[in-house]
Design an enzyme around this catalytic site. Sequence first.
Site, PDB file in Angstrom:
ATOM      1  N   SER A  13       4.432 106.907  93.347  1.00  0.00           N
ATOM      2  CA  SER A  13       3.407 106.581  92.856  1.00  0.00           C
ATOM      3  C   SER A  13       2.319 105.491  94.010  1.00  0.00           C
ATOM      4  CB  SER A  13       3.535 104.796  91.878  1.00  0.00           C
ATOM      5  OG  SER A  13       2.587 104.742  91.513  1.00  0.00           O
ATOM      6  N   ASP A 107       2.830 112.892  83.198  1.00  0.00           N
ATOM      7  CA  ASP A 107       2.488 111.543  83.954  1.00  0.00           C
ATOM      8  C   ASP A 107       1.108 110.749  83.040  1.00  0.00           C
ATOM      9  OD1 ASP A 107       1.972 109.196  86.143  1.00  0.00           O
ATOM     10  OD2 ASP A 107       1.696 110.223  87.775  1.00  0.00           O
ATOM     11  N   HIS A 141       5.369 109.637  84.777  1.00  0.00           N
ATOM     12  CA  HIS A 141       5.184 109.727  85.849  1.00  0.00           C
ATOM     13  C   HIS A 141       6.768 108.753  87.254  1.00  0.00           C
ATOM     14  CE1 HIS A 141       2.910 107.195  89.420  1.00  0.00           C
ATOM     15  NE2 HIS A 141       3.355 105.864  88.975  1.00  0.00           N
TER      16      HIS A 141
END
Length: 200
Positions: A13, A107, A141
């Site tokens: 991230s 994601d 994600h």
Amino acid sequence: ILQHYGVGVVAISKGAEIALAMAAFLPQVKATVCINGPNIVTGFPLTYGDVYIPGIPYETERILVSETGAIQLLYNFADPRRPEHEASLLPLEKAKGPILLIIGEDDRSYDSKTYAKEAKARSDRFGKKDVRVLSFPKAGHLLEPPGSPLCQVSHSPILPLPVMWGGELKAHCAAQEICWRETQDFLRLHIVGPSTQSKL
């Protein structure tokens, strides 16, 4: 030992953005694994010594809110392909070691697929041929080590509403198994080396 082997960096991230910046500007970084992260500086600028890279702006009006009250941040940033955001791109061609970009195609937090595609294209354009993309359909994600449960939605300490992460159970869990193995193999190859024997 550090001078001989170098450092491997693994991040996810926003951390993956920082990892790519480390790869670009710190020669000690010999291998980098970035999981669902951007190839650009997002939000706040990045500064390091004489280096200044502006962040592309948040576009909060593009945040989507689901029927359950969770938010999707997928379109939260301006398009990094716009000419006016070129200065925000991380110069991956300066990285001393290889880069592995891991993507969950479902994601819901970052447009990871686009970021990885652009990162690979830029690297190829500058003659850096050791950037690899590993992409997983229906994975979300939060690609974490095997055995970690799929987390599709969770609270964030900096946001008022829960955040959607995406992913479908079987595909996501299978992706975590493969990612873990690929990450370990990548770091062993590029940090330790295939011929090095453990002394443990």
